[in-house]
Design a protein around this motif. Structure first.
Motif, PDB file in Angstrom:
ATOM      1  N   MET A   1      -0.926  -3.050   1.112  1.00 17.43           N
ATOM      2  CA  MET A   1      -1.929  -3.118   0.046  1.00 17.43           C
ATOM      3  C   MET A   1      -1.220  -3.231  -1.310  1.00 17.43           C
ATOM      4  O   MET A   1      -0.387  -2.401  -1.620  1.00 17.43           O
ATOM      5  CB  MET A   1      -2.757  -1.829   0.097  1.00 17.43           C
ATOM      6  CG  MET A   1      -4.088  -1.946  -0.569  1.00 17.43           C
ATOM      7  SD  MET A   1      -4.863  -0.325  -0.685  1.00 17.43           S
ATOM      8  CE  MET A   1      -4.759   0.262   1.010  1.00 17.43           C
ATOM      9  N   SER A   3      -1.152  -3.233  -5.530  1.00 15.76           N
ATOM     10  CA  SER A   3      -1.767  -2.221  -6.380  1.00 15.76           C
ATOM     11  C   SER A   3      -2.658  -2.817  -7.459  1.00 15.76           C
ATOM     12  O   SER A   3      -2.992  -2.145  -8.416  1.00 15.76           O
ATOM     13  CB  SER A   3      -0.674  -1.367  -7.012  1.00 15.76           C
ATOM     14  OG  SER A   3       0.185  -2.214  -7.738  1.00 15.76           O
ATOM     15  N   GLU A  37      -7.873  -3.250  -0.059  1.00 17.47           N
ATOM     16  CA  GLU A  37      -8.354  -1.912   0.282  1.00 17.47           C
ATOM     17  C   GLU A  37      -9.664  -1.996   1.074  1.00 17.47           C
ATOM     18  O   GLU A  37     -10.391  -2.972   0.983  1.00 17.47           O
ATOM     19  CB  GLU A  37      -8.593  -1.138  -1.028  1.00 17.47           C
ATOM     20  CG  GLU A  37      -8.751   0.349  -0.842  1.00 17.47           C
ATOM     21  CD  GLU A  37      -8.944   1.114  -2.158  1.00 17.47           C
ATOM     22  OE1 GLU A  37      -8.677   2.301  -2.183  1.00 17.47           O
ATOM     23  OE2 GLU A  37      -9.388   0.491  -3.157  1.00 17.47           O
ATOM     24  N   VAL A  39     -12.825   0.340   1.021  1.00 18.90           N
ATOM     25  CA  VAL A  39     -13.492   1.477   0.393  1.00 18.90           C
ATOM     26  C   VAL A  39     -14.865   1.649   1.026  1.00 18.90           C
ATOM     27  O   VAL A  39     -15.593   0.666   1.213  1.00 18.90           O
ATOM     28  CB  VAL A  39     -13.680   1.249  -1.125  1.00 18.90           C
ATOM     29  CG1 VAL A  39     -14.403   2.440  -1.757  1.00 18.90           C
ATOM     30  CG2 VAL A  39     -12.347   1.047  -1.808  1.00 18.90           C
ATOM     31  N   THR A 202     -10.271  -7.580   1.634  1.00 19.82           N
ATOM     32  CA  THR A 202     -10.746  -6.383   0.942  1.00 19.82           C
ATOM     33  C   THR A 202     -12.171  -6.101   1.424  1.00 19.82           C
ATOM     34  O   THR A 202     -12.992  -7.018   1.500  1.00 19.82           O
ATOM     35  CB  THR A 202     -10.747  -6.625  -0.578  1.00 19.82           C
ATOM     36  OG1 THR A 202      -9.419  -6.991  -0.982  1.00 19.82           O
ATOM     37  CG2 THR A 202     -11.195  -5.387  -1.337  1.00 19.82           C
ATOM     38  N   ASN A 217      -9.759   3.146   3.979  1.00 19.43           N
ATOM     39  CA  ASN A 217      -8.656   3.795   3.282  1.00 19.43           C
ATOM     40  C   ASN A 217      -9.142   4.956   2.426  1.00 19.43           C
ATOM     41  O   ASN A 217      -8.409   5.906   2.161  1.00 19.43           O
ATOM     42  CB  ASN A 217      -7.935   2.811   2.350  1.00 19.43           C
ATOM     43  CG  ASN A 217      -7.407   1.610   3.084  1.00 19.43           C
ATOM     44  OD1 ASN A 217      -7.821   0.482   2.833  1.00 19.43           O
ATOM     45  ND2 ASN A 217      -6.498   1.841   4.015  1.00 19.43           N
ATOM     46  N   ARG A 218     -10.394   4.839   1.958  1.00 20.45           N
ATOM     47  CA  ARG A 218     -10.863   5.783   0.939  1.00 20.45           C
ATOM     48  C   ARG A 218     -12.381   5.779   0.973  1.00 20.45           C
ATOM     49  O   ARG A 218     -12.994   4.743   1.226  1.00 20.45           O
ATOM     50  CB  ARG A 218     -10.378   5.264  -0.411  1.00 20.45           C
ATOM     51  CG  ARG A 218     -10.696   6.118  -1.599  1.00 20.45           C
ATOM     52  CD  ARG A 218      -9.821   5.688  -2.780  1.00 20.45           C
ATOM     53  NE  ARG A 218     -10.080   4.323  -3.225  1.00 20.45           N
ATOM     54  CZ  ARG A 218     -10.869   4.005  -4.250  1.00 20.45           C
ATOM     55  NH1 ARG A 218     -11.480   4.951  -4.928  1.00 20.45           N
ATOM     56  NH2 ARG A 218     -11.050   2.746  -4.597  1.00 20.45           N
TER      57      ARG A 218
END
Ligand SMILES: Nc1ncnc2c1ncn2[C@@H]1O[C@H](COP(=O)(O)OP(=O)(O)OP(=O)(O)O)[C@@H](O)[C@H]1O
Ligand SMILES: [Mg+2]
Length: 235
Positions: A1, A3, A37, A39, A202, A217-218
Motif C-alpha cells: 500500500m 502512502s 487501502e 476501508v 482501493t 485494513n481499517r
C-alpha cells in the motif's frame, strides 16, 4: 500500500428535504482513503452510510457549502457536471446490495453498459471483450446471454462486480454487497473483493457487520453524522 491519499471526503454535509421536514444526515463527515487501502464504514441503519458513499462516488451532491470530495487532491464537486460524470464513470466502480442490474438486458449487456456511457474512445468490441473476460474471471462465462432473473443472488452480485470493473476504476465503492446473500454466498463475494484488493484496487465498503469489517485494513464508524476519529485498526 503506498502512502498517498486517493480519496478524501472533507467536512461533508448532506440534508434531505422530505416535504417541509429537513433530515440532516451528514453533519460534518470526513474520511481519508489511502491508495490501495480497504476501508470499511460501519454504522447503524439510517446513519448515512449509503449517503456518504454516494457523495464520495459522485452519485449525489453534498449540500451547498457542504464540504467536498477530493480525488488525488482535486475537487470533485466544484467541477462541471460533465467532469463529475466522467469521474464517476472512469474512476469509480459501484456495487450495491440489490445488484441494480437491468432486467431486460443480458448479463453481458449489463456488464458492457458502463463502457458505452459517455465514451468516445471505447469500441463496442473491445468493451465486449473486456466484459466477457471479467465475467469469465468471476465464473460467469456460461451465463453471458442470460437475464439477471435467471441467475442466483451470488451470480448477480458477481455480474454487478464485473460491471463495476469494466471501466477499470481506481476505487470500488461497495454498499452492503453481501447484505442480500446467505453467509456462504456472501463469503464468496467477499473473497472476490479480497482478491481484487490484493491486486491493488482501493476498496471502500459499507456494512453493519463487524466480521465483514475485519476483512479490510481499517474500519471507521459513522455516527451522529460524522466519521468518528480516530479509526480503529482492524488488523
Ligand atoms: N433520497 C432521500 N430522500 C430523503 N431522505 C433520504 C434519502 N436518502 C436517504 N434518506 C434518509 O437519510 C438517512 C440516511 O440514509 P442512508 O441510506 O444513507 O442510511 P444507511 O446508513 O445507508 O442505512 P441502511 O443501513 O439501512 O442502508 C435515513 O434517515 C434516510 O431515510
Ligand atoms: Mg444503506
Amino acid at each position: 500500500m503506498s502512502s498517498s491519499i486517493i480519496l478524501e471526503g472533507k467536512n461533508l454535509k448532506k440534508t434531505y428535504e422530505l416535504g417541509r421536514a429537513k433530515v440532516q444526515v451528514l453533519l460534518n463527515a470526513s474520511l481519508q482513503v489511502m491508495q490501495g487501502e480497504w476501508v470499511t464504514i460501519l454504522g447503524s441503519s439510517g446513519s448515512g452510510k449509503s449517503t456518504i458513499l454516494h457523495l464520495l462516488g459522485g452519485l449525489d451532491r453534498p449540500d451547498v457549502d457542504g464540504g467536498d470530495v477530493l480525488f488525488h487532491g482535486e475537487s470533485v464537486w466544484t467541477r462541471s457536471n460533465k467532469q463529475i460524470n466522467h469521474y464517476r464513470n472512469t474512476q469509480i466502480g459501484f456495487v450495491f446490495q440489490f445488484y441494480h442490474l437491468l432486467p431486460e438486458l443480458t448479463v453481458l449487456e449489463n456488464t458492457v453498459l458502463p463502457a458505452m456511457i459517455g465514451s468516445h474512445s471505447t469500441s463496442t468490441s473491445s468493451a465486449k471483450d473486456k466484459a466477457t473476460s471479467l465475467l469469465e474471471q468471476f465464473g460467469l462465462g456460461h451465463r453471458l446471454q442470460h437475464r439477471p432473473r435467471e441467475l442466483s443472488g451470488g451470480e448477480r452480485q458477481r455480474a454487478a462486480i464485473a460491471r463495476a470493473l469494466v471501466n477499470e476504476p481506481s476505487i470500488l465503492l461497495a454498499d452492503e454487497p453481501t447484505g442480500n446473500l446467505d453467509e456462504e454466498t456472501g463469503n464468496e463475494i467477499l473473497d472476490v473483493l479480497a482478491q481484487l484488493h490484493q491486486d491493488g484496487l482501493t476498496v471502500v465498503l459499507v456494512t453493519h457487520n463487524v466480521e465483514i469489517a475485519a476483512m479490510g485494513n481499517r474500519s471507521v464508524h459513522l455516527r451522529h453524522g460524522a466519521i468518528e476519529q480516530p479509526a480503529t485498526l482492524a488488523q
